[in-house]
Design a protein around this motif. Structure first.
Motif, PDB file in Angstrom:
ATOM      1  N   ILE A 276      39.345  23.699 -23.130  1.00 57.44           N
ATOM      2  CA  ILE A 276      38.714  22.902 -24.189  1.00 57.44           C
ATOM      3  C   ILE A 276      39.106  21.437 -24.053  1.00 57.44           C
ATOM      4  O   ILE A 276      38.258  20.532 -24.138  1.00 57.44           O
ATOM      5  N   ARG A 277      40.391  21.204 -23.836  1.00 54.46           N
ATOM      6  CA  ARG A 277      40.861  19.823 -23.680  1.00 54.46           C
ATOM      7  C   ARG A 277      40.173  19.152 -22.496  1.00 54.46           C
ATOM      8  O   ARG A 277      39.686  18.016 -22.603  1.00 54.46           O
ATOM      9  N   ASN A 278      40.091  19.846 -21.375  1.00 54.39           N
ATOM     10  CA  ASN A 278      39.461  19.264 -20.190  1.00 54.39           C
ATOM     11  C   ASN A 278      37.963  19.042 -20.396  1.00 54.39           C
ATOM     12  O   ASN A 278      37.394  18.073 -19.873  1.00 54.39           O
ATOM     13  N   ALA A 279      37.325  19.936 -21.159  1.00 52.35           N
ATOM     14  CA  ALA A 279      35.901  19.767 -21.439  1.00 52.35           C
ATOM     15  C   ALA A 279      35.665  18.514 -22.269  1.00 52.35           C
ATOM     16  O   ALA A 279      34.739  17.732 -22.002  1.00 52.35           O
ATOM     17  N   PHE A 280      36.496  18.297 -23.279  1.00 50.26           N
ATOM     18  CA  PHE A 280      36.395  17.075 -24.078  1.00 50.26           C
ATOM     19  C   PHE A 280      36.580  15.836 -23.197  1.00 50.26           C
ATOM     20  O   PHE A 280      35.835  14.858 -23.306  1.00 50.26           O
ATOM     21  N   ILE A 281      37.584  15.884 -22.339  1.00 50.62           N
ATOM     22  CA  ILE A 281      37.880  14.725 -21.488  1.00 50.62           C
ATOM     23  C   ILE A 281      36.698  14.423 -20.567  1.00 50.62           C
ATOM     24  O   ILE A 281      36.313  13.255 -20.382  1.00 50.62           O
ATOM     25  N   PHE A 282      36.098  15.469 -20.012  1.00 50.87           N
ATOM     26  CA  PHE A 282      34.933  15.268 -19.147  1.00 50.87           C
ATOM     27  C   PHE A 282      33.760  14.704 -19.947  1.00 50.87           C
ATOM     28  O   PHE A 282      33.149  13.692 -19.559  1.00 50.87           O
ATOM     29  N   GLU A 283      33.432  15.365 -21.054  1.00 51.07           N
ATOM     30  CA  GLU A 283      32.239  14.991 -21.822  1.00 51.07           C
ATOM     31  C   GLU A 283      32.376  13.593 -22.426  1.00 51.07           C
ATOM     32  O   GLU A 283      31.489  12.747 -22.278  1.00 51.07           O
ATOM     33  N   VAL A 284      33.474  13.355 -23.123  1.00 50.69           N
ATOM     34  CA  VAL A 284      33.656  12.057 -23.772  1.00 50.69           C
ATOM     35  C   VAL A 284      33.872  10.971 -22.724  1.00 50.69           C
ATOM     36  O   VAL A 284      33.514   9.808 -22.929  1.00 50.69           O
ATOM     37  N   GLY A 285      34.435  11.359 -21.589  1.00 53.82           N
ATOM     38  CA  GLY A 285      34.605  10.405 -20.499  1.00 53.82           C
ATOM     39  C   GLY A 285      33.295   9.912 -19.917  1.00 53.82           C
ATOM     40  O   GLY A 285      33.246   8.876 -19.247  1.00 53.82           O
ATOM     41  N   LYS A 286      32.213  10.626 -20.155  1.00 54.94           N
ATOM     42  CA  LYS A 286      30.881  10.211 -19.702  1.00 54.94           C
ATOM     43  C   LYS A 286      30.207   9.241 -20.682  1.00 54.94           C
ATOM     44  O   LYS A 286      29.150   8.690 -20.387  1.00 54.94           O
ATOM     45  N   VAL A 287      30.809   9.082 -21.860  1.00 53.47           N
ATOM     46  CA  VAL A 287      30.238   8.199 -22.879  1.00 53.47           C
ATOM     47  C   VAL A 287      30.557   6.750 -22.523  1.00 53.47           C
ATOM     48  O   VAL A 287      31.715   6.385 -22.313  1.00 53.47           O
ATOM     49  N   LYS A 288      29.539   5.912 -22.468  1.00 51.59           N
ATOM     50  CA  LYS A 288      29.738   4.517 -22.064  1.00 51.59           C
ATOM     51  C   LYS A 288      30.250   3.650 -23.210  1.00 51.59           C
ATOM     52  O   LYS A 288      30.972   2.676 -22.992  1.00 51.59           O
ATOM     53  N   SER A 289      29.900   3.994 -24.431  1.00 50.01           N
ATOM     54  CA  SER A 289      30.311   3.185 -25.580  1.00 50.01           C
ATOM     55  C   SER A 289      31.765   3.464 -25.937  1.00 50.01           C
ATOM     56  O   SER A 289      32.119   4.583 -26.313  1.00 50.01           O
ATOM     57  N   ARG A 290      32.597   2.427 -25.848  1.00 52.30           N
ATOM     58  CA  ARG A 290      34.000   2.597 -26.216  1.00 52.30           C
ATOM     59  C   ARG A 290      34.124   2.921 -27.694  1.00 52.30           C
ATOM     60  O   ARG A 290      34.999   3.704 -28.111  1.00 52.30           O
ATOM     61  N   SER A 291      33.267   2.342 -28.517  1.00 47.06           N
ATOM     62  CA  SER A 291      33.293   2.605 -29.946  1.00 47.06           C
ATOM     63  C   SER A 291      33.053   4.079 -30.244  1.00 47.06           C
ATOM     64  O   SER A 291      33.747   4.681 -31.075  1.00 47.06           O
ATOM     65  N   VAL A 292      32.081   4.683 -29.559  1.00 50.79           N
ATOM     66  CA  VAL A 292      31.801   6.107 -29.776  1.00 50.79           C
ATOM     67  C   VAL A 292      32.981   6.952 -29.311  1.00 50.79           C
ATOM     68  O   VAL A 292      33.381   7.912 -29.992  1.00 50.79           O
TER      69      VAL A 292
END
Length: 685
Positions: A472-488
């Motif tokens: 779960i932790r790694n999935a979050f890191i992968f998914e959120v790591g793909k988000v370009k907006s630092r604010s998001v």
């Protein structure tokens, strides 16, 4: 007694017999137009001279091209990528105490079904192993009409009210300005929606878990998600949630493996389902129900009508009431899988709705979608959607009408047809809506009881095993790591600190934002039923890749293969070429795949045999690659003596899930046990 058995047999065969009227086999037939005119030339269009222009009077050309141009129907907005099969549902025991639904009244009673599995986000051409929710829709062809149990493989949903359904779908689909990414939630608009609609918290925990990348359709649960009612003959109602429990247990892929399978075989899940049914290894699921008495509606610390909440099985036990067996593949994917129309509003007497605000919106959404996708109101007359019992009403005309209704009367009430078709009183089987007392002001608002977004998200986290938490932790890191907006990214981290501070800190450190300052939920409860660690582990119908070359030990290897097959393991022989491999004593073994046509990620386990013949450099290198891949994905690997050279170790007990055949009289038993376990999370990589 004999007549009763014959009646039941007739009932079981009704749907298949009905579909037989529409099945056509063109083999051995003469070609015709759709108007039955025999065709003499299907290669050349009619022209004015051999090299002249094509003439529009060529009716065969016009019909053929026109039909081709209109072969597609709009794909589903969600659940576009799907695959289906026919089957049978058998009731375990009479459920008349709880519901008057006809298909649940007798022990051993059988009802034909059609089941469609699907991914939610991707288009019809997307890969099947994406991280996503899976649909699990079941159409029961009962003798009281069709009943559709529209389920997902996750028991909760993103939102509480159907008003938000278009928003969540818009957010999770490819972004409109560039139509990317396909079949993925790893992008800005989705996580922006999550962070600003925090009722999603529980669902996101499931989406980031292993449940979102199932090993196969056969090994995933199904959940009705919404709260329904059972109503018995006396009119007493109970709240009910539906569950499908796979007999083989709940098992998943690992993320790296899921991505690679998507490239190696984007049809992985449908191929798995098709091949198992073709080989008689029929997928089985038990239907379970959770029931709550109406007088107990408000005794829980969550609202039972909130679709973002589950009913913990330790508090509300699941009662298993029947078995679903998938035993026949479709004859035509378009005519059946693509044209089937599921609708949670298709219910039968004894099953009814509740005030679940997500369910209420779905009742409109599904029917509205089918009207557009299938071209009008007569989609119920498409063969796969037809009820097995006759239907009579005053509805007429419309696109694609199949029936020819005779007579002059098409209204109710009437005297010219003796007021027929007539209604049926409830005591004779007519549907009667449950009479629930409803009071309140007309208002657009959310109940206060729906405003706890994090307690069950925390419950889910508490219920996970250490490997599941790591995933779960790694999935979050992968998914959120793909988000370009630092604010998001920051908003997501600040949101999920409410679930677990350690989880949120780990995400923050990896995606380049500050650690959150909030505090996690104080919920300490857990639900063992939510962890896949507690699922059955069986060897049946798992896949074993046997990497083998010429000069193998005939007696030893063949005995192992036969032993594993007896326990339901599916064996695939893999070698350098498709020519038979020859053992040292001359035994020939047929080869199913070459090292170039398959891959380690497509198998649940490996048996490394190798051989004695030299000059197999390409084969030897591929064996090493297979072992490395399976090792990284925690899969069991068995080694014949001639295969040990590919992975020599001093201590043969040192690697969990590695089983060696040399000087081991219990190898077959130990290897079978390892295959059943599927993953060895304590393996150091």
């Amino acid at each position: 007694m004999g007549n009763q058995d014959n009646d039941k047999q007739t009932s079981r065969n009704l749907k298949d017999e009905q579909l037989n009227q529409f099945r056509v086999n063109n083999y051995g037939k003469k070609m015709t137009t759709n108007q039955s005119v025999k065709i003499s030339n299907d290669e050349d269009s009619l022209k004015a001279g051999v090299r002249g222009p094509t003439l529009l009077e060529d009716f065969h050309l016009r019909e053929k091209i026109t039909h081709f141009d209109n072969e597609r129907i709009p794909e589903r907005v969600v659940h576009a990528r799907g695959f289906a099969a026919h089957g049978m549902f058998k009731c375990y025991e009479p459920m008349s105490e709880y519901t008057k639904a006809g298909f649940l009244q007798e022990s051993g009673q059988e009802t034909p079904v059609f089941v469609r599995f699907s991914t939610v986000v991707g288009s019809v051409g997307s890969m099947e192993t994406a991280r996503d929710v899976r649909g699990f829709a079941v159409k029961f062809y009962t003798e009281e009409g069709n009943y559709d149990l529209v389920s997902n493989n996750i028991p909760v949903f993103f939102i509480q009210d159907a008003m938000k359904f278009p928003d969540i779908v818009h957010a999770i689909k490819p972004e409109p300005h560039n139509e990317m990414p396909q079949a993925s939630s790893a992008h800005d608009t989705f996580w922006d929606f999550v962070a600003n609609n925090q009722e999603t918290a529980h669902m996101i925990m499931w989406l980031m878990s292993d449940r979102a990348i199932p090993r196969s359709f056969r090994m995933m649960e199904g959940f009705g998600v919404n709260t329904f009612r059972f109503v018995n003959q006396e009119g007493r109602a109970r709240f009910v949630k539906f569950h499908w429990k796979p007999v083989l247990g709940v098992h998943s892929l690992v993320w790296d493996e899921a991505q690679k399978i998507g490239g190696k075989d984007p049809d992985f899940h449908r191929r798995d389902l098709w091949e198992r049914i073709e080989r008689g290894a029929y997928p089985e699921f038990e239907l379970g129900v959770q029931m709550i008495n109406e007088e107990d509606e408000f005794m829980f610390d969550f609202d039972i009508l909130d679709a973002t909440k589950l009913w913990p099985e330790e508090i509300v036990p699941v009662r298993k009431i029947g078995m679903l067996t998938l035993n026949k593949n479709v004859d035509n994917v378009f005519a059946e899988t693509e044209q089937v129309a599921f609708h949670p509003g298709n219910i039968v007497p004894g099953i009814d709705f509740t005030n679940d605000p997500l369910l209420q919106g779905r009742l409109f959404s599904y029917i509205d979608t089918q009207l557009i996708r299938l071209g009008g109101p007569n989609f119920t007359e498409i063969p796969i959607n037809r009820s097995i019992c006759p239907f009579h009403n005053n509805q007429r005309n419309g696109y694609h009408r199949q029936r020819i209704d005779v007579g002059q009367v098409s209204y109710h009430k009437n005297s010219l047809a003796n007021n027929t078709p007539a209604t049926t009183p409830p005591e004779q089987g007519g549907f009667e809506h449950y009479q629930e007392k409803v009071e309140g002001h007309v208002i657009q608002a959310r109940s206060e009881s729906f405003k706890d977004f994090f307690s069950q998200a925390r419950l889910f986290w508490n219920s996970m095993s250490p490997p599941e938490k790591r995933h779960i932790r790694n999935a979050f890191i992968f998914e959120v790591g793909k988000v370009k907006s630092r604010s998001v990214r920051q908003q997501v981290v600040d949101m999920f600190v409410r679930v677990d501070k350690g989880l949120a800190n780990a995400i923050a450190d990896k995606v380049g934002v500050r650690r959150p300052t909030g505090e996690q939920s104080n919920v300490t409860a857990s639900s063992p039923a939510l962890s896949q660690e507690n699922t059955p582990h069986l060897p049946y119908y798992l896949t074993l890749g046997v990497l083998i070359g010429n000069g193998f030990d005939d007696e030893e290897v063949l005995a192992t293969i036969e032993y594993l097959k007896r326990y339901g393991v599916f064996v695939t022989i893999i070698s350098e070429t498709l020519s038979p491999v020859v053992g040292r004593n001359g035994t020939k073994l047929a080869v199913d795949e070459t090292i170039m046509t398959t891959d380690a990620v497509l198998f649940d386990s490996l048996y490394i045999v190798g051989g004695e013949v030299e000059n197999q450099h390409d084969f030897n290198q591929s064996v090493m690659n297979f072992i490395s891949e399976a090792f990284q994905h925690y899969k069991p690997i068995g080694f014949a003596p001639s295969g040990e050279k590919y992975f020599p170790v001093g201590d043969k007990e040192s690697i969990p899930g590695f089983v060696y055949q040399d000087d081991n009289p219990k190898f077959n038993e130990q290897f079978l046990y390892a295959i059943a376990q599927q993953r060895f999370w304590n393996r150091v990589i």
